[in-house]
Design an enzyme around this catalytic site. Sequence first.
Site, PDB file in Angstrom:
ATOM      1  N   TYR A  33      13.847  88.474 -22.516  1.00 13.86           N
ATOM      2  CA  TYR A  33      14.087  88.193 -23.936  1.00 13.86           C
ATOM      3  C   TYR A  33      15.039  87.021 -24.086  1.00 13.86           C
ATOM      4  O   TYR A  33      15.664  86.577 -23.113  1.00 13.86           O
ATOM      5  CB  TYR A  33      14.635  89.432 -24.658  1.00 13.86           C
ATOM      6  CG  TYR A  33      16.076  89.761 -24.331  1.00 13.86           C
ATOM      7  CD1 TYR A  33      16.437  90.282 -23.099  1.00 13.86           C
ATOM      8  CD2 TYR A  33      17.091  89.507 -25.254  1.00 13.86           C
ATOM      9  CE1 TYR A  33      17.752  90.569 -22.797  1.00 13.86           C
ATOM     10  CE2 TYR A  33      18.415  89.789 -24.962  1.00 13.86           C
ATOM     11  CZ  TYR A  33      18.737  90.323 -23.735  1.00 13.86           C
ATOM     12  OH  TYR A  33      20.047  90.593 -23.434  1.00 13.86           O
ATOM     13  N   LYS A 148      17.232  87.179 -17.654  1.00 18.82           N
ATOM     14  CA  LYS A 148      17.548  87.860 -18.920  1.00 18.82           C
ATOM     15  C   LYS A 148      16.505  88.955 -19.176  1.00 18.82           C
ATOM     16  O   LYS A 148      15.632  88.852 -20.053  1.00 18.82           O
ATOM     17  CB  LYS A 148      17.610  86.849 -20.073  1.00 18.82           C
ATOM     18  CG  LYS A 148      18.405  87.381 -21.269  1.00 18.82           C
ATOM     19  CD  LYS A 148      18.806  86.254 -22.178  1.00 18.82           C
ATOM     20  CE  LYS A 148      19.353  86.712 -23.510  1.00 18.82           C
ATOM     21  NZ  LYS A 148      20.590  87.479 -23.446  1.00 18.82           N
ATOM     22  N   GLU A 181      30.867  89.582 -16.063  1.00 17.07           N
ATOM     23  CA  GLU A 181      30.716  89.090 -17.440  1.00 17.07           C
ATOM     24  C   GLU A 181      30.846  90.267 -18.395  1.00 17.07           C
ATOM     25  O   GLU A 181      31.016  91.405 -17.976  1.00 17.07           O
ATOM     26  CB  GLU A 181      29.368  88.377 -17.599  1.00 17.07           C
ATOM     27  CG  GLU A 181      28.170  89.229 -17.257  1.00 17.07           C
ATOM     28  CD  GLU A 181      26.853  88.460 -17.225  1.00 17.07           C
ATOM     29  OE1 GLU A 181      26.737  87.444 -17.914  1.00 17.07           O
ATOM     30  OE2 GLU A 181      25.942  88.905 -16.505  1.00 17.07           O
ATOM     31  N   LEU A 206      24.478  86.109 -16.024  1.00 14.86           N
ATOM     32  CA  LEU A 206      23.504  85.340 -16.795  1.00 14.86           C
ATOM     33  C   LEU A 206      24.071  83.944 -17.044  1.00 14.86           C
ATOM     34  O   LEU A 206      25.226  83.817 -17.455  1.00 14.86           O
ATOM     35  CB  LEU A 206      23.264  86.032 -18.142  1.00 14.86           C
ATOM     36  CG  LEU A 206      22.158  85.405 -18.973  1.00 14.86           C
ATOM     37  CD1 LEU A 206      20.793  85.813 -18.414  1.00 14.86           C
ATOM     38  CD2 LEU A 206      22.270  85.815 -20.427  1.00 14.86           C
TER      39      LEU A 206
HETATM   40  N1  PLP Z   1      25.943  87.529 -20.426  1.00  5.79           N
HETATM   41  C1  PLP Z   1      25.124  88.516 -20.847  1.00  5.79           C
HETATM   42  C2  PLP Z   1      24.951  89.730 -20.006  1.00  5.79           C
HETATM   43  C3  PLP Z   1      24.424  88.388 -22.060  1.00  5.79           C
HETATM   44  O1  PLP Z   1      23.608  89.352 -22.466  1.00  5.79           O
HETATM   45  C4  PLP Z   1      24.634  87.226 -22.847  1.00  5.79           C
HETATM   46  C5  PLP Z   1      23.945  87.036 -24.112  1.00  5.79           C
HETATM   47  O2  PLP Z   1      23.195  87.848 -24.564  1.00  5.79           O
HETATM   48  C6  PLP Z   1      25.504  86.245 -22.374  1.00  5.79           C
HETATM   49  C7  PLP Z   1      26.143  86.415 -21.161  1.00  5.79           C
HETATM   50  C8  PLP Z   1      25.745  84.976 -23.163  1.00  5.79           C
HETATM   51  O3  PLP Z   1      24.595  84.190 -23.159  1.00  5.79           O
HETATM   52  P1  PLP Z   1      24.297  83.134 -24.326  1.00  5.79           P
HETATM   53  O4  PLP Z   1      25.499  82.275 -24.436  1.00  5.79           O
HETATM   54  O5  PLP Z   1      23.112  82.412 -23.851  1.00  5.79           O
HETATM   55  O6  PLP Z   1      24.049  83.948 -25.571  1.00  5.79           O
END
Ligand code: PLP
Length: 287
Positions: A33, A148, A181, A206
Site C-alpha cells: 500500500y 510497505k 522506527e 521503511l
Molecule cells: N515507517 C513506517 C513503518 C511507516 O508505516 C511509515 C508511513 O506510513 C513511515 C515510516 C513514514 O513513511 P512516509 O514518510 O513515506 O509516510
Amino acid sequence: MSRVAYVNGRYVPHRHAQVHVEDRGYQFADGVYEVVYLHQGRLIDADLHLQRLARSLRELRIPKPLGDTALRAIIDELLTRNRIANGLIYMQVTRGVARREHAFPRPGTRPSLVVTLRRTPAFPKNLEGWSGAAITVPDQRWARCDIKSVGLLPNVLAKQAAREQGAVEAIMVDADGTVTEGSSTTVWMVDSAGVLRTRTLSERVLPGCTRAALAGELCDAGIGFEQRPFSAAELRAAREIFLTSATSFVKPMVRLDGAPVGDGTPGPVARRLFEMLARRMGGGLNR
Ligand code: PLP
C-alpha cells in the site's frame, strides 16, 4: 456528498466498496500500500510514493496493475468525485483473488487495486498542539520492513499499546537494542551532542518518502545530519525527538516512556524542520 472509492476498475460509493473473500490481501496480507497526503488539492511527493509502490510490488513479484499515468488519472477522478482538498489518498495492491493456496496463484491472475480518499484536518498550525508522547516497544516485525506490506499486525499492536498509555506513537526497538522506527513513522533525534540523526536505511526500516524529502531540504539548506543507528538509551538522552511521515509531517515527541524529552517542549530543530516542510507544501505555522 457521499464518498466514492475506486475498486478494481469501478468507482463505487465508499460504503459499498468491497473486495472478494478470497482476495489474497484479506487472507494472507499478500499486498502492499501507499498513503499520499493531499494539501490544498496538491499531492505531496506523489512521485516518491509511486516509485516506492513500484518497488514494493517488484520485491514481492506482484504485477503492477496499471501504469503511473493511469493510476494518477484514477486519483484525479477520485479528487473530482469526492471534492476533497485536504486529505489522504490510500492505494492498495494485492496479488488478487484466487483459491486459497499459499503459493502464488497461476500467472495472469489480476492484481486487485483499491484507491480511497479521506478528508483530514488541515495542516497543523501550532507545533505545541501537534506534539505528543511516545513509548518504546520491542520490534516484533518480519525481516523485510523496507517493503510497505499490508501485513501490519505488529504495528497495529504497537500503536494500540501507545494509545493505551496515552501516547501517540510506539517507537520500536530491535533485539540488538537499536531503534528501528515508529509503528507508522520514521524516527529522528537530536542526540545529546546536538547532532541531528536518523537511522541508516536497510531492510529493517521503511524508506520514508518524507524522510527523503526532508533529507533533500536539509542538503539544500546546508544543514548536516547523520544517518547512523542509535540505541534506545541514546534516544532517552536525546535533546529532541521527532517523527516524520506523509501525514505526521514533522511531529515532535515531548515525552518518551513517561519522561520529558529535553525540556518537555518542541525543540528548535523540530520547529525549523517543520517550517521547512510547511513552506515546501505552501503552508506555514502561526507564531
Ligand atoms: N515507517 C513506517 C513503518 C511507516 O508505516 C511509515 C508511513 O506510513 C513511515 C515510516 C513514514 O513513511 P512516509 O514518510 O513515506 O509516510
